[in-house]
Every structure is written in structure tokens, then in C-alpha cells.
Design an enzyme around this catalytic site. Structure first.
Site, PDB file in Angstrom:
ATOM      1  CD  GLU A 193      28.714 -23.294   2.801  1.00 10.22           C
ATOM      2  OE1 GLU A 193      29.327 -23.457   2.663  1.00 10.22           O
ATOM      3  OE2 GLU A 193      27.947 -25.131   2.268  1.00 10.22           O
ATOM      4  CB  SER A 477       7.853 -27.686 -62.529  1.00  9.42           C
ATOM      5  OG  SER A 477       9.293 -27.973 -64.368  1.00  9.42           O
TER       6      SER A 477
END
Length: 785
Positions: A193, A477
Site C-alpha cells: 500500500e 405430577s
């Protein structure tokens, strides 16, 4: 004398052309002054903006949510498949050679070799090392350091990342310092770059001229003249539009940055900011995040070839991504390597070797979101502490109690179980999300309250309603153990309970409890009544104990939902949240201690400092002796009662639990536990339609499937008998201490010391001789057969 007047000479005006030239020069001079003033003013303004932005928080970093770490030690139940699954979820890569790079592993027979990444969690740090885990049978036999061959008593794997709190830009970023990056990575970026980065002042005329010549030679745009400082100015402060004004601003900001900050500071910010690709809908920003995404390793561990690959992405991340086009990515990488060699940053030999290296990525697939309901539960707690903006920007590390393996196992077990029911009842299948058969699971550690898994429904994408925390259903239950716990001061497991039809009158309303079937005798022992889930016996026990006392017991176990003193309460007729019920069962498995459900462990900032820490919150709900007694009773549910089908489902370890089924089979439950883990399963429809299944048929198989998938949490141990418990041989007919010579049916039974029977059975004495003759005849008959 008249003075002589002086005669003026008339000047010839300059030609129009000259005057126009003077005007243009003046105009140009003024324009230059204005431009210089504009440049100066905007540069000063930009300088203030740069200073303000860089002095504060530079990035919005999403907060990360982590599951709990994984502890491995000799003796822990495990398998190669289980360990390999854990490593894959942590993004480790399988290799055929000896693993030498962090994040690699190799399976060799009954052993697995792992090159571990460093572990950094609050309060615990471990450097990276290579270990060998040897298995023997279904457990870990040994753990050794491959370098020193020293045995390790314990090993902790890093936590799995399960969620991020994104802001509107949905950027994923991890910060890294310039000092932490290898030189070849920096050289790769500069070669790709901005080769003269350390020589120019933010704008590089040489680079602009070189780029122009390259572009002219090729007849297309092949190179750009923007410096790293200009790129940072553009992506950090400006929009990507192409205009003279934007370029003007870019130059001013770049110049301001160069005046205020050093080259190293600018480069470090750039490397943490630059966009490097896309992971689904999430942007990958910064070198550190890209290193993990593309190669599954830290930036510090990148090879020259990998560093050049990432540097080559900067120009066009989606074009040069190795996931998009491996050959194009390789060509771009080799161009970066050639530029590194050209600048003297890489020798010819190293450059050639790097160019020959294959492009080996970590592999990327969009993983389905796990633990979505759990994450919502955690997020609800976090939003009490932090705003949504803070969670999306502060880069917090949020550590939870989630066990990612248990969570996946729970999700898969629920989905398989619901599909089995839909195959059995084809009319259950529907595309309408509101009418689909649903289920929910929560898994907890009973002594800590840590929530290991939470599945609030079968598909979070279709319904975000969390049926573990937000749904209120009748437990049926599954509520009975609370009834029997409340009765233990006046009753024992050998208390005889009535199982005869009876009608109760409450405020002028008549109600008669009914049993699921009529196979049970007219009177039976409390242990058998619970094991067989006999409704009439449960109501009889509740009425003898006192309904207010049952409610008080439920409150002591953490149940806060509305309960009224009606006889039907004994059969779980009042609605409660599943998480409340799971928590109550934790006290049975934890010697009577009641933990607070805990999902959030710790919150740290981006520097690892602890901001929030959730400590264990427990209280005494019942005595260890009573908790042990209830667990013993619930073991009978598994061995001889409604959950005895677990044996045929492959569950052979010691466990206890209770099924639950409500009227018309609207709700099916199973809550089961060991000393190490409690898991609740619920199955039903949101609209209350019948599931046509009992807890034993619908929920129990899902529980068994889940347990078989998480052997690491099944130690095979059972609760130790606490003080205050005695064990006696009793007569099954009378519930009294057995007369060894007279009672034909006996069994071992546990009692609270203060409630142990002090009388010996006399019921069977008169029939002792008859019983002996019957036994002799029975034996002869068996021989003849």
C-alpha cells in the site's frame, strides 16, 4: 507677467491585453490567498477533529459474549469425538503432522495432540503449549506436556465466543498493538500500500507519479497514489464518494494527522481500522480480526505467505478474498511478496518459499446461532447494567455460565424428540409457527445454580418467546415431590397412604381426584405412591400435611408463582415457570441448598479489568437429610415407577427424577438429576392443545438423549448419606420394621432418625408358617418348570 502654464503630456493607456493579464494575475493571487486561507482554516478544523477523535474512543468495538471455559482432567468422562467437537467449535484445525502452530490438533488412535492457544481470562492466564491427551475407555487417562512430558493435573480450554453486541455498522474488530505484529506483516502492508510511508509527510508525489505511469502503461487503473495516511483519513473521517471536495478534505486531514501524530501511531490505527472482508452481514475490520477469520490464528502467528495474503486484501477485500477466488488471491499475494523482496524486506529464498506455499484458510461457514434464548436471558440482565450503545461500542467481554456443548446437545435432543412425536402423530406437522409442537429444556448445576443450557423453543427464528422463563404451565405430577417433602416431618417413605376414591368439598364445590389408571391397590406406601405417581395418594398426603404447609414448602424452594390452598394443588394444577421448577429440584440434588439461577459470571472491559462479577447466591431450603430422602424416593421413580423406561434408553448411571402430565396430556414433563446436573424437559403446544403423550412418552426420551450426549457431566456417583438418616429393613405390607421370620416381603428403607419406626411388624406373624409352606411349594413348582 502672466505665468506660463506647463503643458501636460498625455499618457497612452496600456493595451487591453496587458490590462487583462494584470487582472488575471491579481485574481489568481487573490484565489491563491483564498485557497491558502481555506486550506489553513480547514486544516486547523481537521486538526481539531483528528485530535478529538483520536483522544477519545477510536472505535466502536462490539461486546463479546463467551461461554464458560472447558476443564479437562484425568478421570473426566470424555471421548475422542467429544474432544474433537469441542476443538472444532473453538476453530482449531485438524492436521496430519505433529501440531506446531497454535490452533492445530491431531488425532492418533486413543490420543489427541493439541497446540493450544494462550488462555487469557480474568484471574487466569496460561501460555500456549502443546499437550497430549490420552484416553482409556470412556474417560481421560492422562494429560501431558509434549515438550517436557510432564503430567498435567488439569487443563483449561479457552471459552467459545457465542455472541456479539453489534452497533448499526455491524463491524467485528479486535485490537492489536504495533509492537505485537511481526515485522513481515508490517512490511507486507507497506509493500502493498505505501512503500515510502516513513519518508513522506502524508502525501507522496513520487507515489502519485509512479501510479500514474503504471496506469498509463496498462491503459487502466492498476495502482493508486493514496498514501496510508490518506486512506486512513478517508475511511476514518470521510465518505467513499469520489469528488474534488472529498479529495481536498482528505489531503487536509492527512496533513493534520502527520503533524500531530507519529508514523507508528498512524500505522497502528490504520492496521486496526482497515476493512478486510465480510463474514455474512458482519464487516471484518483490522488485521487481528482478519487473521482469525482467514487463517484461524492470531496476527502474531501469521507466516510470511499469510501476512502477504492479508496485505493483498486491502486494495479490494471481496475480490482478493481466498474464500471467493483462491487463485486470484494467490496471484495478488505473490505480487505483494515480490514487492517485499524488491524493497529488501525479504530474501530471494524466503520469497520463493512463500510464493510456493499453498493458500490454506481456516475454512469459513456461517454457523447457526446457538443459545439464542439463553443470550436473550443474559441480554436482559446486561441491559439493567449497560445501555445498548455501550454494549455495541465499549468492547466488553461478557463471561457466562453457558456450556456450549451442553447447549448444542440440548438443542439437538429437543429437535429429534419433537420430530419423533410428529412422526407418530402426523397431524401435528404444520407450517404455522403458532401451532407447531413446542418444547423447552433448561440444564443447571445444582450446587451453583449455573445455567449450562437453555432452549426456550424449537426455532428461535420463528418464535422468540422463551418457554423456560416466560411461559407459565401446570407442572402436573412433577410438583408431587414438593408435596412429599412438606410431609416428611409427619410421614416416612413407609407411611401407608389411602388410594380410595374420595370427594373434597371446597367452598361448596365438589372435586374428586382421579388416577391415571386403577392398577394401584387401595392403600400403598408413600415411596410406591410417588414412584407410580398415584394422584389420590398425593392429595391424601397434602391434606394430612396441610395445604398451607405445602405452599410454604414451595416458597422455600424458590417457587414464587401464585399458589392457592386447593386440594388440586397437590397434582400441580397451578401454573409455574419451568425455571422455577428446575431450581426447586436443584435443592434435592444439592443437599437442601437452593441456588439462585445464574447465567452471567463476569463482565470485563477491553483491558481485562473486572467491572461486574456475579457471586454464588445460595440459601438453605431444607435439611440435607430431607433432601437425601426425597432423592431416594425419586430414584424409585426411575427404578420402579413412571420413569423406569430410562433403562431401555441406555441410562444406566444413578439418577432420580419425576415425570409430569397434566389433564388431557396438555403438558408433558420430566425433571431428572444427578449430583452434578439437573435437566428439565417440557413438551406441549402453546395454545394448550393435547400433545397426546405423557411425560414418560414425550419428555423422558428427550432427557435420555440429552444425557447420553454429555457424558462429561455424568460422573456416575450418587449422593452420600448424610447424618440424621437411618436405614432399616421394613415389611412392605405394613411399613413397620420387618420380622425376619414372619414378613414375606421386605425391603431396605431410609428414614429420618426422628421418624424411624420403633415397632416391629405383627401383621405377618400369624401367617408365617403359611408363608413358609407357600414358598416351599413355589420353589418346587419352579424346579418342575
Amino acid at each position: 507677467m502672466i505665468p506660463r502654464t506647463r503643458r501636460r503630456r498625455r499618457r497612452t493607456p496600456p493595451p487591453i491585453r496587458t490590462r487583462l493579464l494584470y487582472f488575471i494575475l491579481k485574481l489568481a493571487f487573490c484565489a491563491c490567498l483564498l485557497f491558502a486561507a481555506a486550506v489553513t482554516m480547514y486544516t486547523l478544523y481537521a486538526s481539531e477533529q483528528v485530535q478529538e477523535r483520536f483522544a477519545g474512543r477510536k472505535w466502536s468495538i462490539p461486546s463479546r459474549v463467551y461461554a464458560d471455559t472447558t476443564l479437562l482432567y484425568p478421570g473426566r468422562p470424555a471421548s475422542i469425538a467429544l474432544l474433537e467437537g469441542t476443538l472444532k467449535n473453538l476453530a482449531y484445525r485438524s492436521v496430519q503432522r505433529m501440531p506446531d502452530a497454535p490452533g492445530e490438533y491431531r488425532v492418533r488412535g486413543a490420543a489427541i495432540e493439541i497446540s493450544l492457544r494462550p488462555l487469557t481470562v480474568p484471574g487466569r492466564n496460561r501460555p500456549g503449549l502443546t499437550v497430549r491427551i490420552q484416553l482409556a475407555g470412556d474417560q481421560i487417562d492422562s494429560i501431558r506436556d509434549c515438550l517436557s512430558d510432564e503430567p498435567l493435573s488439569m487443563l483449561e480450554l479457552e471459552p467459545e465466543e457465542v455472541m456479539l453486541f453489534f452497533g448499526p455498522r455491524r463491524e467485528q474488530r479486535e485490537l492489536i498493538s504495533l509492537a505485537g505484529m511481526p515485522p513481515h506483516l508490517l512490511h507486507a502492508v507497506l509493500a502493498a500500500e505505501d512503500r515510502r510511508f516513513y519518508e513522506h509527510a502524508g502525501i507522496d508525489p513520487v507515489g502519485i507519479l509512479r501510479a500514474a505511469l503504471i496506469n498509463l502503461r496498462h491503459g487502466s487503473v492498476r495502482a493508486g497514489g493514496s498514501t496510508i495516511t490518506q486512506q486512513l483519513a478517508k475511511c476514518y473521517f470521510l465518505t467513499p464518494e469520489r469528488s474534488f471536495l472529498r479529495k481536498f478534505k482528505e489531503l487536509c486531514i492527512a496533513f493534520s494527522m502527520e503533524l500531530r501524530y507519529s508514523k507508528d501511531e498512524i500505522l497502528e490505527i490504520y492496521l486496526n481500522e482497515i476493512y478486510l472482508g465480510q463474514k455474512g452481514s458482519v464487516s471484518i475490520s483490522g488485521i487481528a480480526e482478519a487473521s482469525k477469520f482467514y487463517f484461524g490464528k492470531r496476527a502474531e502467528d501469521l507466516t510470511v505467505a499469510e501476512a502477504a495474503t492479508i496485505a493483498g486484501l486491502i486494495r479490494a477485500p471481496n475480490r482478493y478474498s481466498p474464500y471467493a477466488d483462491a487463485q486470484r488471491s494467490r496471484d495478488r499475494r505473490n505480487a505483494v511478496i515480490a514487492a517485499m523482496q524488491e524493497n529488501g524486506w525479504l530474501s530471494a529464498e524466503d520469497a520463493a518459499a512463500a510464493c510456493e506455499a499453498p493458500v490454506m484458510t481456516a475454512g469459513f461457514t456461517l454457523q447457526p446461532r446457538i443459545a439464542a434464548y439463553f443470550m436473550d436471558y443474559v441480554a436482559g440482565q446486561l441491559h439493567e447494567l449497560y445501555s445498548a450503545d455501550d454494549l455495541a461500542a465499549l468492547g466488553l467481554s461478557i463471561h457466562t455460565t453457558l456450556d456450549a456443548q451442553v447447549q448444542r446437545a440440548a438443542e439437538q435432543a429437543l429437535e429429534r424428540g419433537l420430530k419423533r412425536l410428529e412422526a407418530r402423530f402426523p397431524d401435528f406437522k404444520t407450517r404455522d409457527p403458532d401451532k407447531k409442537l413446542q418444547g423447552a429444556i433448561v440444564v443447571m448445576q445444582p450446587r451453583t445454580g449455573a445455567i449450562l443450557a437453555m432452549v426456550g423453543g424449537r426455532d428461535y427464528g420463528e418464535s422468540q418467546f422463551n418457554r423456560i422463563t416466560q411461559a407459565y404451565r401446570q407442572p402436573g405430577s412433577a410438583f408431587k415431590p414438593i408435596v412429599y417433602l412438606s410431609a416428611l416431618d409427619s410421614m416416612t417413605p413407609a407411611t401407608m397412604l389411602a388410594n380410595e376414591p374420595i370427594t373434597y368439598n371446597l367452598h361448596g364445590k365438589l372435586w374428586s381426584p382421579k388416577n391415571y389408571d386403577d392398577k394401584a391397590p387401595g392403600a400403598l406406601l408413600l415411596r410406591d405412591a410417588l414412584a407410580l405417581s398415584v394422584n389420590r395418594a398425593a392429595v391424601a398426603a397434602a391434606m394430612q400435611t396441610g395445604l398451607e404447609r405445602v405452599i410454604d414448602c414451595a416458597r422455600s424452594l424458590g417457587i414464587t408463582s401464585e399458589l392457592e390452598p386447593y386440594p388440586s394443588m397437590a397434582l400441580g394444577s397451578f401454573e409455574i415457570a419451568p425455571l422455577e421448577l428446575a431450581r426447586a429440584y436443584c435443592s434435592f440434588a444439592a443437599d437442601g441448598l437452593l441456588p439462585y439461577p445464574r447465567a452471567l459470571s463476569m463482565v470485563t472491559d477491553e483491558k481485562g479489568r473486572i467491572l461486574e462479577q456475579r457471586h454464588l447466591e445460595i440459601k438453605r431450603a431444607t435439611t440435607p437429610a430431607k433432601a437425601f430422602l426425597i432423592s431416594s424416593l425419586l430414584q424409585s421413580v426411575v427404578s420402579d415407577g413412571t420413569a423406569r423406561g430410562l433403562r431401555s434408553m441406555g441410562v444406566a448411571f444413578p439418577t432420580a427424577g419425576k415425570t409430569g402430565t397434566t389433564d388431557d396430556n396438555r403438558d408433558a414433563w420430566y425433571v431428572g438429576y444427578t449430583p452434578d446436573i439437573v435437566a428439565l424437559v417440557w413438551v406441549g403446544f402453546d395454545d394448550g392443545r393435547s400433545s397426546r403423550s405423557t411425560g414418560a412418552a414425550a419428555a423422558l426420551p428427550i432427557w435420555a438423549d440429552l444425557m447420553q450426549a454429555i457424558p462429561q457431566h455424568i460422573s456416575g456417583a450418587w449422593l452420600a448419606q448424610p447424618p440424621g438418616i437411618v436405614r432399616l429393613t421394613i415389611c412392605k405390607r405394613s411399613g413397620l420394621a420387618a420380622d425376619s421370620g414372619a414378613c414375606p416381603e421386605t425391603r431396605e428403607e431410609y428414614f429420618l432418625a426422628e421418624n424411624a419406626p420403633d415397632r416391629t411388624c405383627t401383621t405377618c406373624r400369624g401367617s408365617g408358617a403359611v408363608n413358609r409352606v407357600q414358598n416351599v411349594i413355589k420353589g418346587l413348582y419352579e424346579r418342575i418348570r
